[in-house]
Every structure is written in C-alpha cells, then in structure tokens.
Design a protein around this motif. Structure first.
Motif, mmCIF file in Angstrom:
data_model
loop_
_atom_site.group_PDB
_atom_site.id
_atom_site.type_symbol
_atom_site.label_atom_id
_atom_site.label_comp_id
_atom_site.label_asym_id
_atom_site.label_seq_id
_atom_site.Cartn_x
_atom_site.Cartn_y
_atom_site.Cartn_z
ATOM 1 N N UNK A 77 1.731 -2.307 -31.244
ATOM 2 C CA UNK A 77 2.908 -1.639 -30.699
ATOM 3 C C UNK A 77 2.620 -1.025 -29.335
ATOM 4 N N UNK A 78 1.482 -0.344 -29.238
ATOM 5 C CA UNK A 78 1.122 0.271 -27.973
ATOM 6 C C UNK A 78 0.764 -0.787 -26.926
ATOM 7 N N UNK A 79 -0.019 -1.786 -27.328
ATOM 8 C CA UNK A 79 -0.444 -2.819 -26.381
ATOM 9 C C UNK A 79 0.771 -3.573 -25.833
ATOM 10 N N UNK A 80 1.689 -3.914 -26.698
ATOM 11 C CA UNK A 80 2.901 -4.602 -26.236
ATOM 12 C C UNK A 80 3.700 -3.716 -25.286
ATOM 13 N N UNK A 81 3.804 -2.436 -25.644
ATOM 14 C CA UNK A 81 4.596 -1.519 -24.821
ATOM 15 C C UNK A 81 4.016 -1.408 -23.416
ATOM 16 N N UNK A 82 2.695 -1.236 -23.323
ATOM 17 C CA UNK A 82 2.067 -0.991 -22.020
ATOM 18 C C UNK A 82 1.878 -2.262 -21.207
ATOM 19 N N UNK A 83 1.486 -3.348 -21.852
ATOM 20 C CA UNK A 83 1.151 -4.570 -21.113
ATOM 21 C C UNK A 83 2.372 -5.455 -20.891
ATOM 22 N N UNK A 117 0.768 2.929 -9.114
ATOM 23 C CA UNK A 117 -0.410 3.733 -9.433
ATOM 24 C C UNK A 117 -0.676 3.799 -10.933
ATOM 25 N N UNK A 118 0.377 3.917 -11.723
ATOM 26 C CA UNK A 118 0.176 4.030 -13.164
ATOM 27 C C UNK A 118 -0.293 2.711 -13.770
ATOM 28 N N UNK A 119 0.062 1.585 -13.166
ATOM 29 C CA UNK A 119 -0.445 0.314 -13.665
ATOM 30 C C UNK A 119 -1.918 0.143 -13.302
ATOM 31 N N UNK A 144 -5.043 -0.595 -15.928
ATOM 32 C CA UNK A 144 -6.198 -1.483 -15.807
ATOM 33 C C UNK A 144 -7.490 -0.795 -16.198
ATOM 34 N N UNK A 145 -7.657 0.454 -15.774
ATOM 35 C CA UNK A 145 -8.873 1.210 -16.113
ATOM 36 C C UNK A 145 -8.942 1.473 -17.616
ATOM 37 N N UNK A 146 -7.797 1.755 -18.218
ATOM 38 C CA UNK A 146 -7.770 2.009 -19.661
ATOM 39 C C UNK A 146 -8.113 0.738 -20.444
ATOM 40 N N UNK A 147 -7.595 -0.397 -20.005
ATOM 41 C CA UNK A 147 -7.946 -1.674 -20.639
ATOM 42 C C UNK A 147 -9.425 -1.974 -20.499
ATOM 43 N N UNK A 148 -9.971 -1.676 -19.326
ATOM 44 C CA UNK A 148 -11.393 -1.906 -19.082
ATOM 45 C C UNK A 148 -12.240 -1.061 -20.024
ATOM 46 N N UNK A 172 -4.122 -5.235 -11.947
ATOM 47 C CA UNK A 172 -5.053 -5.467 -13.062
ATOM 48 C C UNK A 172 -6.150 -6.471 -12.721
ATOM 49 N N UNK A 173 -6.085 -7.096 -11.537
ATOM 50 C CA UNK A 173 -7.033 -8.166 -11.230
ATOM 51 C C UNK A 173 -8.479 -7.683 -11.182
ATOM 52 N N UNK A 174 -8.726 -6.591 -10.464
ATOM 53 C CA UNK A 174 -10.109 -6.129 -10.334
ATOM 54 C C UNK A 174 -10.671 -5.648 -11.669
ATOM 55 N N UNK A 175 -9.846 -4.974 -12.471
ATOM 56 C CA UNK A 175 -10.319 -4.480 -13.764
ATOM 57 C C UNK A 175 -10.579 -5.625 -14.748
ATOM 58 N N UNK A 176 -9.733 -6.660 -14.706
ATOM 59 C CA UNK A 176 -9.981 -7.812 -15.575
ATOM 60 C C UNK A 176 -11.225 -8.572 -15.120
ATOM 61 N N UNK A 177 -11.494 -8.591 -13.818
ATOM 62 C CA UNK A 177 -12.717 -9.220 -13.329
ATOM 63 C C UNK A 177 -13.944 -8.486 -13.862
#
Length: 706
Positions: A415-421, A441-443, A447-451, A496-501
């Motif tokens: 639920x949270x992952x769908x909401x945020x991503x 900025x919040x996105x 990215x940092x939270x996903x990392x 999100x590109x740099x954090x996913x890298x």
C-alpha cells in the motif's frame, strides 16, 4: 581546553595525576563521611545535630545558637556529599579518558595499516610509501576516498566523545564550587548523571526563554548560543525529552514556525539563514533522540504532534498558516527517529492526504495561503540558504532514509510502496504551479528512502561495506522497486536515477549474474525489468557513470572470486554483462537523441557516494577495478570526442579497450590457462568480445530491437 580536543591533546593527556586525584578524593570522602556520621568514637556532625536537637534552648539561644549549630552540623554531611560527587566525577572522567585514549590509539594503528595517517589536528590523509620504500609497488594499498571518509568519521567520533567528557566534568565541578562560603548539598556522582542533569537544566532555561515569545527577534548572538547548546545536547535524553515535553507538541511546532518565517517581509537571509539551517538540523536530531523515549510524557508528546498535523499554525500579523505536518516534517530532516513514531506519523500524513480527494499536493501544500519558508538546510534558486519545504512528505521521507530498517519495512508494504512510487503526485516546491526548474525535492527524498530500504544503509552516512550480503526483506524491496519503476518506461522519474544507480551498485553481484544470464527467464533478478531500469538510469550522465562504476566493481570482484569449472566462464560472463550495459546505454541515448547535453560534457571523474555502497575489497581487486574503470572512462571520452556513432547491432564494438582490460585482469589471475598463453591474446579477446556481442544481442532482443 578548547571545545573540541585535538589528537595531539588527547594523545598527550597524562592520566597519572588524575588517577592520584581520584585516590586522594576517595580517601577524603571516607574521612568526611566519618566526620559527618561518626565512627570509631569520633565527634561528628550527626552527633552534634542530635545533641542540639535534644538540648533545651532558652531565649536567644533557642533561635540563634540552635540554628547556627544545626546549620554547622549539616555542613559536615554536605561536605561529605560534595566530596563524594567530586570523587565520582573524577573517577568517571579517568575511566572515560582511558577508553578515549585507547580508542584513538587503536584507530590510528588500524588506519596506518591502510596507509592512512592521522595528524595532530585530527585530519586523515593518504600516506602511501614509495615503491622503493615498500619493496614492491604492486603491494602498496592506496586508500580510496570512501575509506578516507569513513576514517575521518571514526576519528571525529572519538575526539567528540573525549571532548564531551571534558565538557561535562568541567561544568559539573564548577557547579560544585560555585558557592565559596557553603558546600553543595547534592551533586552528580557520575559523568552520566552529570550529563543528564546538565541537559535538563539547559532544557529548562531555553524553555523559559522561548516562553517569553517573539523568538523571531532573537539576535544573532542569542540564536548562536541556542544552536551551540543544541549541538552539545542533541544526543542527551536529559535535554531532548525535557525540552520536547516542556514545550509541548503545539509549542514545539509554533516555535519553529515563528523562528523560521517571521513574515512581514522579514524572511531570514544571509548569515541568519545559514545559522537557521544548523539550528534546524540540530533541533531535528534532538527530537529524533527524544522520540526513542517511551515515558508517558513523551508518548503523549508524540501523539499530540501527530494529532496537530492537520492543524494550522499562524503568526502574529500575517495570514499565512502552514499545517503542523509541514512544520514537523521540516524538523525530521536529520537524526534517526523511532520506528514506531515514523509508522504512526506516516500513516496520519497519508490519511490526511487521502481524505482530500482529489488530492493535488501543489494546491494543498503549495497554496500561497499556507506556504511558509520552513527549510534552511539547502540553498534556494538565489544561492541563499532557505527553501519553502512545503511538501511534508519530503521531510518525512528524509527521516525514513535515516532509519533503514523502518525504510525496508515501509517499502515492503504494498500500500505504501504503491502510494509513493506509483500513485502520489509530487511537485516542484520552488514554484508549485509549474514555473520552477522542474526538480521535485520530495521525490528526491523518495529516492534516498528507497536506497536505504534496499541496502539497509543510511545514504547520509559514510559506511564501509564488507560484502554483497543482504536480507531477504531488502531483496524484496529491490525486486518490487524494479517492477514498479520499469513499468513507468520513459516516465521514470529523473530524481530517482542516481539513487537507483547506487542501489544497483550495492547489489552489483546480482546485477552482474542477471545481466550475464544465458537464460533470461532464469536470471536472479527479472532480466527485462533490470534492463529497463538500467536504460532509464543511463539517461543521466552521472547516474550512468555511477551504474557503470558499480557494475565494473562487481565484474572484477567476480573475476577474483573462487569458482568451480573452467575459469573461462567468468571471462565470458564479464563480456556478457558489458554487452548488456552497452545495450542499455544505447537505448538511453536513442530515447534522448534530440538532447545532446550529457554526451557533450563528459569528463573523467569518480562518482561521489558509490564507495559507501559497494564492498571494500582487497588491494589486488581494487587495482583491477581501478584499471578497468580507467580504460572504460578513457574509451567513453574518446567516443564522445570523436562523435562516434553507436552501432545498434554491435554496441560492444565501442568497448574493445574496456574488454581488453578485463581480459588482461582475468589472465593475470589464470596465467596457466590456455587463453593466457603467449600468442593467444586474439583467442582471449575473441572469447570476451563474442560474449559481449551475445549479451548485446540478447538485451536488444528483449528490448524489442532486432
């Protein structure tokens, strides 16, 4: 002493005199306790007090003499109590400083083995001996930037702890002797007790100052004193809990609202704005520390802060009224908040947003009628400290990233992952209605939270990662994130590109084994999802560089690892992954073929932050990593300088130098293999080159290219 001890001062600190003082005060305490309570037939203060109380006093003696005798008798017990406090403080100081000195000596010796030198001021630098001095230049370890960063943090922590002991004990001793005509009735008997008492005292003082109101009128000197106090006490439960509960939930929120944005055209700027950024971070860390308390008072504060999220907080003379969620989220940008509080706060914030249907964040949070300038941790478009900080989800996600275990739990909640991503809208806080630079900025905080969720690491802290091992929960985050983001295709959020890298680099072994799979349906990670995300990451120059550095690290580490069977398999796997990455790069450039900005500005450089997410390897592996990375970087620069076209069917052709470097590294590890024999260089290059072609062809086929 100075506020912060230096390495030289701590190293030179002589503890023999302190130990003598500890022993002397132990003896003194024993003697004074006998004088206070009696023993061995001695006259004592307690005996004098008892006699005075038992006597029949008349006239003036009943008021003056009796009071004098009673007070004098009490001084004996006060003197004994003060001596006990002095002894306890000195004993604790001695024990602590013995530990601080030992920790420093151990750290210096450990770092020296890695050719890292610590100077007298506490700065760490690489100190690599010459080849002649070392005997064999191939065996000389050259510290990486990541190692130096972790080393500096280790030294700073030791010096900060030693300075803290010095400050606490000095303040406690001064308090004991503040009245030269009287003994202190009771003081702290240990460093820990003194620390808590001092924290509570500071909290009470500043609570009263804040209660006077008009905090926006504090001059620079007073604000600086407040900030210095926060920096010293932000990890002290005696301060943090007393301060938070003393202000109360509404008081805490109103305080930052008034201080950060006074209104009337007086928005802080210049030195005050920069100082407010420090205050904001130290206050955030203070509240984070307090959140771990589960006392009834602190539990009530947490409930009340969450309940105040939907309440608006005004300021005298202006109409703008930000929500409590907006204020509190800007006080969550630093520090590790309690998981339970993060869970409850996040649920309340999300519920608030979901009730406002259809929810348009820019219209709710960015509305000029409620938007204040609440964030001073970064610079705005004008280069001055201070940004709106209007989206409370941004500050919340920063807090999530600083608690990786909670981040993992959060993003494994569908639920949270769908909401945020997938579901939630994000907006440019500099101009919520589409006139800003487009950066959300919040996105970026997302990215940092996903990392953090996928690595188990705080992105804002330097780390020394020792292996590619992860938990099952972290793997689930990675797999689910690849699925959600790959489905976005070219709508993949740029932030999100740099954090996913970095996340893929942290999972480099899985990425390498997946990219080099002969059966794409049986790869460790979903091959098609990995290819799509790698392609989207590669649309940004720096993110692409981070990804390639991470993959290169994993390839070389795999070449050095123990394997069964013919070693040529590792050579072929290396080529297969290179072909996969070339396909991702081509599709990224083809997607943005009308935007030549990043290929035109390529330059050889290392990518900050990557070292905190890939494992620290031995010197031999690191040399191979560096050699291959250098070859790849030079080749990339040459390709751009020559404006060389990428062949859509044979992308691997532009990677011959990099492939050759990997082949040479492999041969150095397997000198007896037939492909390493003199005269077989062509066969070796053919093996890795054809594998790159196969990897490229497979990836192109999966991507729909033929």
């Amino acid at each position: 002493m100075a506020d912060t001890l230096t390495v030289q001062e701590l190293t030179d600190l002589r503890l023999n005199s302190l130990k003598t003082a500890v022993d002397d005060w132990k003896t003194m305490t024993g003697r004074l306790e006998k004088l206070a309570t009696g023993g061995d037939g001695q006259v004592s203060g307690e005996g004098l007090r008892s006699a005075a109380n038992a006597a029949t006093w008349q006239g003036v003696n009943a008021t003056v003499s009796r009071g004098f005798v009673t007070k004098t008798a009490k001084q004996f017990s006060d003197a004994a109590a003060e001596a006990k406090s002095v002894h306890g403080l000195l004993h604790g100081a001695h024990s602590d400083f013995v530990k601080h000195k030992a920790d420093l000596r151990t750290a210096i010796d450990d770092l020296a083995k890695r050719n890292i030198y610590v100077n007298g001021n506490g700065s760490v630098i690489a100190s690599v001996p010459s080849g002649a001095a070392a005997g064999n230049s191939d065996d000389i370890h050259k510290p990486t930037d990541g190692e130096l960063e972790v080393a500096q943090r280790r030294i700073n922590k030791i010096l900060a702890e030693a300075s803290e002991t010095d400050r606490i004990v000095a303040r406690a001793l001064r308090a004991l002797v503040k009245n030269k005509y009287d003994f202190t009735e009771k003081g702290a008997d240990s460093v820990e007790e003194a620390d808590l008492a001092q924290g509570r005292a500071d909290a009470e003082y500043w609570k009263k100052e804040i209660a006077k109101g008009h905090v926006e009128d504090w001059d620079q000197e007073k604000l600086d004193r407040f900030n210095e106090m926060l920096e010293k006490q932000r990890d002290n439960p005696g301060f943090t809990e007393t301060f938070a509960t003393g202000l109360g939930a509404d008081g805490t929120l109103q305080f930052w609202r008034d201080l950060a944005d006074p209104g009337q055209g007086n928005t802080p700027e210049g030195e005050r704005a920069e100082l407010l950024g420090q205050v904001q971070q130290n206050l955030s860390m203070s509240l984070a520390n307090a959140s771990h308390s589960h006392s009834p008072e602190m539990e009530a504060w947490k409930r009340d802060v969450i309940a105040a999220g939907g309440k608006q907080f005004g300021h005298e003379g202006i109409m703008v009224k930000p929500y409590g969620f907006q204020i509190m989220s800007n006080l969550m940008v630093k520090g590790k908040f309690d998981s339970g509080f993060l869970n409850d706060y996040g649920d309340a914030l999300r519920a608030f947003e979901e009730k406002k249907k259809p929810f348009e964040p820019a219209a709710v949070w960015g509305n000029p009628g409620i938007a204040s300038q609440l964030d001073y941790t970064g610079k705005g478009a004008d280069g001055d400290f201070g940004e709106p900080g209007t989206d409370p989800m941004g500050g919340y996600l920063k807090a999530v990233s600083h608690n990786p275990d909670f981040a993992t739990k959060l993003f494994n909640d569908d639920g949270w992952a769908d909401y945020l991503v997938e579901d939630r809208e994000f907006y440019d806080e500099d101009d919520p209605f589409g006139k800003g630079d487009g950066t959300t900025q919040s996105r970026d905080a997302l990215g940092k939270a996903l990392l953090a969720a996928g690595t188990g690491l705080d992105p804002d802290q330097p780390h020394a990662v020792n292996s590619y091992e992860h938990t099952d929960a972290q793997r689930q985050v990675l797999e689910n994130t690849l699925g959600r983001l790959s489905a976005k295709g070219d709508d993949f959020p740029p932030e999100l590109r740099d954090d996913m890298a970095l996340l893929l680099g942290n999972w480099g072994d899985e990425v390498h084994r997946s990219a080099s799979s002969l059966d794409t349906a049986d790869s460790p990670l979903d091959y098609e999802e990995l290819l799509e995300v790698s392609t989207q990451v590669s649309r940004d120059q720096d993110a692409y560089g981070i990804l390639m550095e991470g993959v290169n690290h994993a390839i070389v580490a795999d070449l050095h690892a123990e394997h069964e069977g013919d070693p040529e398999e590792e050579l072929k796997r290396a080529g297969q992954t290179v072909g996969f990455m070339e396909s991702a790069r081509y599709h990224a450039i083809d997607t943005d073929k009308d935007d030549p900005s990043w290929p035109a500005k390529w330059g050889y450089h290392a990518y900050g932050g990557l070292a905190n997410f890939v494992p620290v390897v031995g010197d031999a592996i690191q040399r191979g990593v560096d050699s291959a990375a250098y070859a790849w970087q030079l080749e990339e620069q040459q390709r751009i300088d020559d404006k060389a076209a990428i062949d859509t069917t044979q992308n691997f052709q532009s990677r011959q130098t990099y492939l050759r470097s990997l082949g040479e590294e492999w041969s150095a590890l397997h000198p007896d293999h037939r492909l390493s024999e003199k005269g077989n260089e062509y066969l070796r290059q053919d093996s890795i080159g054809n594998s790159a072609f196969n990897g490229n062809t497979t990836a192109n086929r999966i991507a729909g290219q033929h």
